[in-house]
Design an enzyme around this catalytic site. Structure first.
Site, short mmCIF file in Angstrom:
data_model
loop_
_atom_site.label_atom_id
_atom_site.label_comp_id
_atom_site.label_asym_id
_atom_site.label_seq_id
_atom_site.Cartn_x
_atom_site.Cartn_y
_atom_site.Cartn_z
N SER A 136 -1.78 3.80 -4.39
CA SER A 136 -1.12 2.60 -3.91
C SER A 136 -1.81 1.37 -4.53
CB SER A 136 -1.17 2.61 -2.38
OG SER A 136 -0.25 1.73 -1.85
N TRP A 137 -2.24 0.40 -3.72
CA TRP A 137 -2.99 -0.71 -4.32
C TRP A 137 -4.20 -0.19 -5.11
CZ3 TRP A 137 -3.47 -5.35 -6.20
CH2 TRP A 137 -4.76 -5.84 -6.45
N1 STX Z 1 0.27 -1.58 -0.36
C1 STX Z 1 0.21 -0.20 0.04
C2 STX Z 1 -1.18 0.29 0.07
O1 STX Z 1 -1.94 0.06 -0.83
C3 STX Z 1 1.19 -1.89 -1.35
C4 STX Z 1 -1.59 1.05 1.22
N2 STX Z 1 -0.80 1.55 2.13
N3 STX Z 1 -1.58 2.16 3.05
C5 STX Z 1 -2.83 2.02 2.70
O2 STX Z 1 -2.85 1.33 1.56
C6 STX Z 1 -4.03 2.53 3.45
C7 STX Z 1 -3.95 4.03 3.57
C8 STX Z 1 -5.31 2.15 2.77
C9 STX Z 1 -4.05 1.94 4.84
#
Ligand code: STX
Length: 341
Positions: A136-137
């Site tokens: 993800s990020w």
């Molecule tokens: N943002 C999504 C992301 O990076 C674009 C993300 N979604 N859930 C998480 O990160 C955690 C599991 C770290 C809470």
């Protein structure tokens, strides 16, 4: 009839990806829980101090885990994606996240600060180069870091690809994902009055940076709950509720929103893809849930087209979360392979 059809579908998936588990194989699960053998707080300047820890084998292959959000922080179970006998496992809480201080701070908190913090930690730990693991990020940051410091990276294990482009932000926070989760979208839009709904990210930013604690809290909860509820293919109440913790929600929502208002501080909308040549000679794997609503597969596909040397694994029965069984299985198969690099 139903049974045999299912087998045919599974077999096709395996042919298509040719690297997932074979029929009859058991799915891989997390390694046992372990404790760190060393932890520290690294002063990185600008009044920020970041938490880091090492676990596993001090003589093993170094791997750094980059968490999501931004603002999500690490958690102990993140260590368990790696074989503790073969990896020197490094977890790092990015600025303002997890145990890093000051908590939830947006000042001097940009992609480029995080990139240099990672490099500073690598030098601090006297590591020549390491495997970088991020979902993800964490995938955005892993790619940004590798573009800036390719010589520091031995391999890239990426999941739930997010390139932090305006169209991805629009999809998830403005229009797109609401068509799939109209029920949860009700709670997401509730704190924002009708006349500000033309730009949810800006409307949220105003509230998340408000001096009024109640306004800030309400916004942080609604923002974080949207992500918790939409992260898995099958709604998981316990997982969704874990995003509601008072502290977690505040840093997660504020830091995410701060980065998205600023389009990750990239010079151009397509910055990662425009610079992908710096990454292409490094071994990489891209693991992507087909039904990822948070970070839809279009971005993993764009990355795959720009970086065909990396192995793309599509998990046909998963959404966004690394804790979904098919994603965990693929990640652990990948870390086991990369241990042999
Ligand atoms: N943002 C999504 C992301 O990076 C674009 C993300 N979604 N859930 C998480 O990160 C955690 C599991 C770290 C809470």
């Amino acid at each position: 009839m139903k049974f045999s059809l299912k087998i045919v579908v599974s077999a096709l998936v395996i042919v298509a990806t040719s690297n997932g588990p074979l029929l009859g194989d058991t799915l891989r699960t997390l390694y046992p829980e372990i404790e760190p053998y060393q932890t520290g707080m690294l002063a990185v300047g600008d009044n920020h101090t970041v938490y880091w820890e090492e676990s596993g084998n001090p003589e093993g292959k170094p791997v750094v885990f980059l968490h999501g959000g931004p603002g999500g922080g690490t958690e102990p179970s993140n260590r368990s994606f790696f074989d503790p006998t073969r990896y020197r496992i490094i977890l790092l809480d990015q600025r303002g996240s997890g145990k890093s201080l000051p908590f939830s701070s947006l000042e001097n908190n940009t992609t480029w600060h995080l990139v240099e913090d990672i490099e500073r930690l690598r030098t601090h730990l006297a590591i020549d180069s390491w495997v970088v693991f991020g979902g993800s990020w964490g995938s955005t940051l892993a790619l940004s870091y590798t573009i800036k410091h390719p010589e520091s990276v031995q391999g890239l294990i990426l999941r739930g690809i997010f390139l932090c482009r305006p169209q991805e932000e629009r999809w998830y926070y403005q229009e797109g994902a609401s068509y799939i989760f109209p029920d949860l979208w009700e709670a997401y839009k509730a704190p924002i009055p009708e006349d500000e709904r033309g730009n949810f990210i800006e409307a949220y930013y105003k509230r998340l940076t408000s001096d009024n604690v109640a306004i800030r809290q309400e916004a942080a909860h609604a923002w974080s709950n949207w992500e918790g509820g939409t992260s898995k293919l099958h709604f998981d109440r316990e997982y969704a509720e874990s995003f509601s913790g008072e502290d977690f929600a505040d840093a997660f929502a504020r830091i995410e929103c701060h980065y998205f208002v600023n389009d990750a501080f990239f010079e151009s909308d397509n910055w990662i893809l425009e610079n992908i040549d710096k990454v292409r000679s490094i071994p990489g794997v891209i693991i992507q849930g087909r039904y990822d609503v948070v970070c839809p597969m279009a971005s993993a596909w764009d990355l795959h087209r720009a970086w065909p040397e990396a192995r793309l694994e599509i998990i046909e029965d998963a959404g966004h979360s690394a804790t979904e069984v098919g994603i965990t299985d693929a990640l652990i198969r990948a870390t086991d392979r990369f241990a042999e690099l």
